[in-house]
Design a protein around this motif. Structure first.
Motif, mmCIF file in Angstrom:
data_model
loop_
_atom_site.group_PDB
_atom_site.id
_atom_site.type_symbol
_atom_site.label_atom_id
_atom_site.label_comp_id
_atom_site.label_asym_id
_atom_site.label_seq_id
_atom_site.Cartn_x
_atom_site.Cartn_y
_atom_site.Cartn_z
ATOM 1 N N THR A 51 0.846 -1.199 0.000
ATOM 2 C CA THR A 51 0.000 0.000 0.000
ATOM 3 C C THR A 51 0.876 1.241 0.000
ATOM 4 N N VAL A 132 -7.444 4.605 -3.802
ATOM 5 C CA VAL A 132 -6.543 3.555 -3.332
ATOM 6 C C VAL A 132 -7.320 2.704 -2.342
ATOM 7 N N ALA A 134 -7.864 -0.792 -0.105
ATOM 8 C CA ALA A 134 -7.215 -1.947 0.515
ATOM 9 C C ALA A 134 -7.885 -3.222 0.038
ATOM 10 N N SER A 142 -2.098 -5.718 0.672
ATOM 11 C CA SER A 142 -2.013 -5.242 -0.703
ATOM 12 C C SER A 142 -3.090 -4.193 -0.957
ATOM 13 N N SER A 143 -3.002 -3.550 -2.129
ATOM 14 C CA SER A 143 -3.946 -2.495 -2.451
ATOM 15 C C SER A 143 -4.225 -2.486 -3.947
ATOM 16 N N ALA A 394 5.650 0.073 -2.220
ATOM 17 C CA ALA A 394 4.358 -0.585 -2.425
ATOM 18 C C ALA A 394 4.442 -1.682 -3.470
#
Length: 465
Positions: A51, A132, A134, A142-143, A394
């Motif tokens: 993220t 963005v 989740a 993760s995203s 990320a």
């Protein structure tokens, strides 16, 4: 110099009004035909293993917008009698572009729904948003970056270029585009595959087949389904590309679907966007693709009755191979054509002779009247995503999905891209035509026929797009 290529800079000096750029043809036609029930949005979702930091991403994306200033536009106000719509070019965004929605159950599903039904307004610069989200399915580590684009102003490849710039600014790593794959040239003696096209090809003036109605949902708007598949293989040196395999799989999928729903065999036409823009920092930002239509005769997509085979999907490997070679000839020729983005008719229709309000009424009327002659569906193959989309801490993108609008009378679009050796497929449909269950069946048919395009040789290799 076209409006798309016009340098997007604010007029010099304090207190000066923003520079203005006339709407290009594609933008004007889209603006005339806006519908609240089925917004013309393009959706992009980029899956990351981590993220990104909120403030750093906002700063990087803001700087990326400034480095591609043609994206910082809003529709300028004007009198009803004005001859053109115009974009107003701004120095900075009017709204917060990057947001981090709070984690909620079904966050990805809700973000996809917003991307299909909630278009960024044209009255605020820029007409895009980046969420963005989740990914709860991956334990929250993760995203997914959701880019929603108002297609009246911009297309997917242009916004992906801006996102690649933001990734480079955020992570400090090179996101230069990879070299595009090349198509195997056809030899002079025709060894590359130049079968004569069948005599049953449809006339460009004939109304093509429509996608048969399934079990429509009662609510308006678009539905969507995404899937991850292997990138189809092809024999080394084959005259056709992965794009041709996707085109054939799409045509066979629709022919099979229509057979199942009682529609008699009819010719198909599949719209294919062609994008000749460079992928580096010089890429013109806006709606930069031109549309061509790939025809298929009804007899090409049906089993040969003389062989006694009548079941759906009964084309032999040899028949599919011949279809791939003919499709390759057609797509090669169409890509080589030099023509306006939407054809000469649209260029004439948008000539600034009458006020835009009058042209809008004429355009909407003609679009409705031309509905039966609209292509059967649209296949937009982005190909290999040319950027690493490496966001440093990320991580780099593990999957990238796109989807194109699916308004009636087409009612169905197929969009593909490949990342890390995987094909990312998005089927998007009008809910007045299909339901989610119909979409799932179409996905299964697409996968079946895509597999059929690669099971033609004992030792296939290569995967050029």
């Amino acid at each position: 110099m076209t409006a798309l290529e016009h340098p997007a800079r604010r007029a010099d000096g304090p207190g000066r009004p923003p520079r203005r750029v006339p709407f290009p043809v594609v933008d004007e036609v889209a603006r005339h035909c806006l519908q609240e029930e089925e917004p013309e949005t393009v959706h992009i979702e980029v899956h990351l293993p981590g993220t990104p930091d909120a403030e750093r991403l906002k700063a990087a994306f803001g700087e990326a917008l400034r480095r591609h200033p043609r994206i910082l536009v809003r529709e300028a106000r004007g009198a009803w009698y004005r001859r053109r719509y115009e974009w107003e070019l701004t120095e900075s965004p009017d709204v917060e572009v990057v947001t981090f929605p709070a984690p909620v159950p079904d966050a990805l599903k809700r973000a996809r729904e917003r991307a299909l039904c909630d278009a960024p307004p044209l009255t605020a610069s820029p007409p895009i948003r980046l969420e963005v989200v989740a990914d709860a399915d991956a334990g929250g580590t993760s995203s997914v970056l959701f880019l929603t684009i108002n297609h009246t102003a911009l297309d997917g490849p242009a916004c992906l270029r801006v996102l690649a710039t933001a990734a480079e600014l955020y992570g400090g790593r090179d996101n230069a585009p990879a070299a595009p794959p090349t198509r195997t040239p056809v030899s002079a003696d025709g060894a590359g595959g130049t079968d004569e096209p069948p005599s049953g090809l449809p006339s460009p003036w004939a109304a093509p087949a429509r996608v048969a109605h399934g079990t429509p949902d009662p609510s308006p708007g678009n539905g969507m389904l995404v899937a991850e598949l292997p990138v189809p293989r092809r024999p080394k040196g084959a005259p056709y590309t992965v794009n041709d395999q996707l085109m054939v799989a799409t045509a066979l999928m629709i022919a099979h679907w229509n057979r199942e729903h009682g529609s008699r065999p009819r010719p198909l036409r599949i719209t294919m966007p062609v994008d000749d823009r460079p992928r580096d920092m010089t890429m013109p930002i806006g709606n930069g693709t031109r549309l061509v239509e790939v025809p298929f005769g009804a007899g090409e997509l049906e089993p040969d009755a003389s062989t006694g085979r009548s079941g759906p999907g009964d084309l032999t490997p040899d028949e599919i191979h011949a279809l791939l070679r003919r499709t390759s000839d057609r797509t090669r020729a169409l890509k080589a054509l030099s023509r306006p983005q939407l054809g000469h008719g649209a260029t004439l229709l948008t000539a600034p002779v009458l006020p835009v309000t009058m042209r809008a009424a004429v355009t909407r009327g003609l679009r409705k009247a031309a509905g039966p002659w609209t292509s059967t569906t649209l296949l937009s193959n982005i190909g290999r995503v040319p950027y690493a989309l490496d966001f440093g801490d990320a991580g780099a993108a593990t999957a990238v999905w796109f989807s194109a609008p699916a308004r009636m009378p087409r009612g169905l679009t197929v969009t593909t891209a490949s990342t890390a050796g995987r094909l990312h497929l998005a089927l998007r449909w009008s809910r007045t035509l299909l339901s989610h269950g119909d979409g799932a069946h179409l996905r299964d048919l697409f996968e079946h026929y895509l597999n059929a395009t690669q099971n033609l040789h004992p030792t296939p290799e290569g995967s050029g797009s």
